[in-house]
Design an enzyme around this catalytic site. Structure first.
Site, short mmCIF file in Angstrom:
data_model
loop_
_atom_site.label_atom_id
_atom_site.label_comp_id
_atom_site.label_asym_id
_atom_site.label_seq_id
_atom_site.Cartn_x
_atom_site.Cartn_y
_atom_site.Cartn_z
N ARG A 219 0.84 -1.21 0.00
CA ARG A 219 0.00 0.00 0.00
C ARG A 219 0.87 1.25 0.00
O ARG A 219 2.11 1.16 0.02
CB ARG A 219 -0.91 0.00 1.22
N TYR A 359 11.86 7.04 15.35
CA TYR A 359 11.69 7.10 13.89
C TYR A 359 12.81 7.95 13.26
O TYR A 359 13.42 7.55 12.26
CB TYR A 359 10.32 7.71 13.59
N THR A 394 -0.93 9.97 2.34
CA THR A 394 -1.08 8.51 2.46
C THR A 394 -2.01 8.21 3.64
O THR A 394 -2.43 9.13 4.36
CB THR A 394 0.26 7.81 2.75
#
Ligand SMILES: NC(=O)c1ccc[n+]([C@@H]2O[C@H](COP(=O)([O-])OP(=O)(O)OC[C@H]3O[C@@H](n4cnc5c(N)ncnc54)[C@H](O)[C@@H]3O)[C@@H](O)[C@H]2O)c1
Length: 453
Positions: A219, A359, A394
């Protein structure tokens, strides 16, 4: 997710209203479609001093079917809309030489059409010994970054620093930065080394005959990467976790590729990828795209060891371990000489972000990875690069609180979020066989976001 503000201010009534109220009006960007001309209008080509790169640039533009006009050429052309301005300032060596840049750009920018391109060519400052020369070349970055912020209507400005002898390696970056493939790349300076002679032509299928692996392909950005690489001619192996099997199969069917259900943190992930390449394609791998990534956002003070480890394992450690296996030249299905390794980093890895220490660590780590690895494998003609997306529309960004999302979308020079295809186009560019001079680089796809600017 659609950008309602962008749609509104580009509708009939909304356009008038935005103009009356003095509201910003982001322009829908020109994006690439197969067969589309590189530019929507001629390129004005000019140089400062003896402009040595023009000897490469002009033939490359002609080969790419770009209509070239020069400063002072024909009266008809002197007033028309320009698709681009390409200025070779690589010979500028003194501060006063910079006047040559201003003198070309000031009148030319007024003629630049919607989604036009400004592309400056320079000489990498770190290669110039004399402070005045390095200062002059570094000044080009200030010009480009400012012009990118001044341009309107979806136009962009970028800089290519030649770090070699201005050889054929410039042609591929030149085409990318002028074309609609670079729609969301703005205000960037990219180094182009001497490259090698190898590489194929640049028709509509530059990746024909190549085998590519894309992780996280089920995806979002990964699915777009699989689609664009396939459109460009590659056979694509779509990798994702077993839980995403259905959507992975749907993507693979769409692109005529194969699926490999795999958690990339598995200790034998690299071996399984190489085995799949050898078994299904009977050859070596040409392009490895490390896209799979996760976030487990928390302030560092609230981050436990499990969250910390999972982000670093997927986003960084898996890439390092898979690369180790795929770069073993003796292994069947491993990366071929002249191959490409492309990692997805993030602007958070450049700037850091509140709540994203894990992250940002992983995405900054990716930058360290590509810089060190590119040097190690240069002898085999393998290039290793990263893309650093900014705000991309997204599922991940759709889940953000509305305020954070609106800020993320607008704080860049193009006034809008990027689309997954914008990241995919940058990756396809780095994958091109004739793009031999770009390695160890981080290409931001962020519309010149203020984050990490
Ligand atoms: N969306 C953005 O704005 C943005 C910005 C900067 C960087 N990025 C980066 O781009 C990449 C793709 O992001 P996205 O927005 O499409 O994310 P996404 O969450 O929509 O997709 C990520 C995919 O990776 C897969 N994946 C996760 N862990 C895996 C594992 N262990 N093994 C195999 N596959 C795994 C997921 O199943 C998913 O299909 C990520 O690396 C992300 O950090 C995204």
């Amino acid at each position: 997710m659609s950008d309602r503000y962008l749609d509104l201010v580009n509708s009939g009534l909304g356009r008038t209203l935005a103009a009356r109220l003095g509201l910003p009006r982001p322009t829908p960007l020109r994006r690439y479609a197969v067969g589309q001309p590189v530019l929507d209008g001629p390129a004005l080509v000019a140089g400062v001093g003896d402009a040595p790169l023009l000897a490469v640039v002009k033939p490359a533009l002609v080969r790419a079917a770009v209509d070239v006009v020069e400063v002072g050429a024909g009266p008809g052309q002197a007033t028309g809309r320009l698709g681009a301005v390409v200025l070779d300032a690589s010979a500028a060596r003194t501060v006063s030489d910079l006047e040559g840049v201003r003198a070309v750009l000031a009148p030319a920018l007024k003629r630049l059409g919607p989604c036009g391109r400004v592309l400056l060519l320079g000489a990498a400052p770190e290669r110039l010994g004399a402070p005045a020369q390095a200062a002059t070349q570094r000044a080009l970055e200030g010009i480009v970054r400012s012009v990118a912020k001044e341009l309107r209507d979806g136009a962009t400005a970028n800089l290519l620093y030649g770090a070699g002898d201005g050889g054929p390696a410039l042609a591929s970056p030149l085409r990318f930065f002028l074309s609609a493939r670079s729609a969301y790349v703005d205000g960037q300076a990219l180094r182009v080394g001497p490259g090698t002679e190898e590489g194929a032509g640049h028709g509509d299928h530059p990746l024909a005959g190549k085998v590519a692996v894309v992780t996280g392909a089920a995806r979002g950005i990964g699915a777009a990467i699989a689609e664009v690489l396939s459109r460009d001619g590659a056979e694509v192996i779509c990798v994702d976790i077993p839980a995403a099997g259905d959507s992975l199969a749907a993507v693979a069917n769409r692109v005529g590729g194969s699926t490999l259900q795999l958690d990339i943190t598995a200790t034998d992930a690299g071996e399984l990828i190489a085995a799949h390449v050898a078994r299904r394609h009977g050859r070596r791998l040409d392009v490895m795209v490390h896209n799979a990534g996760i976030t487990r956002d928390k302030l560092l003070v609230n981050t436990d060891a499990e969250r910390w480890a999972s982000v670093l394992a997927v986003n960084l450690d898996a890439q390092l371990r898979i690369n180790d296996v795929l770069l073993d030249a003796t292994r069947e299905g491993a990366l071929a000489d002249g191959g490409r390794v492309i990692s997805v980093s993030s602007t958070s890895g450049i700037a850091g972000n509140r709540g994203q220490a894990s992250y940002a660590a992983s995405k900054a780590g990716v930058i360290g990875l590509v810089q060190a690895l590119s040097a190690q494998v240069a002898g085999r003609g393998i290039t290793v690069n990263a893309v650093a997306p900014g705000f991309i529309e997204t599922e991940m960004t759709a889940r953000m609180p509305i305020g954070t999302r609106e800020v993320g979308r607008r704080i860049n020079s193009l006034g809008q979020g990027g689309s997954p295809v914008d990241v995919a186009e940058a990756i396809a560019f780095l994958a091109q066989p004739d793009n031999t001079g770009v390695t160890g680089q981080v290409l931001r796809v962020c519309g010149q976001s203020l984050v990490g600017a």
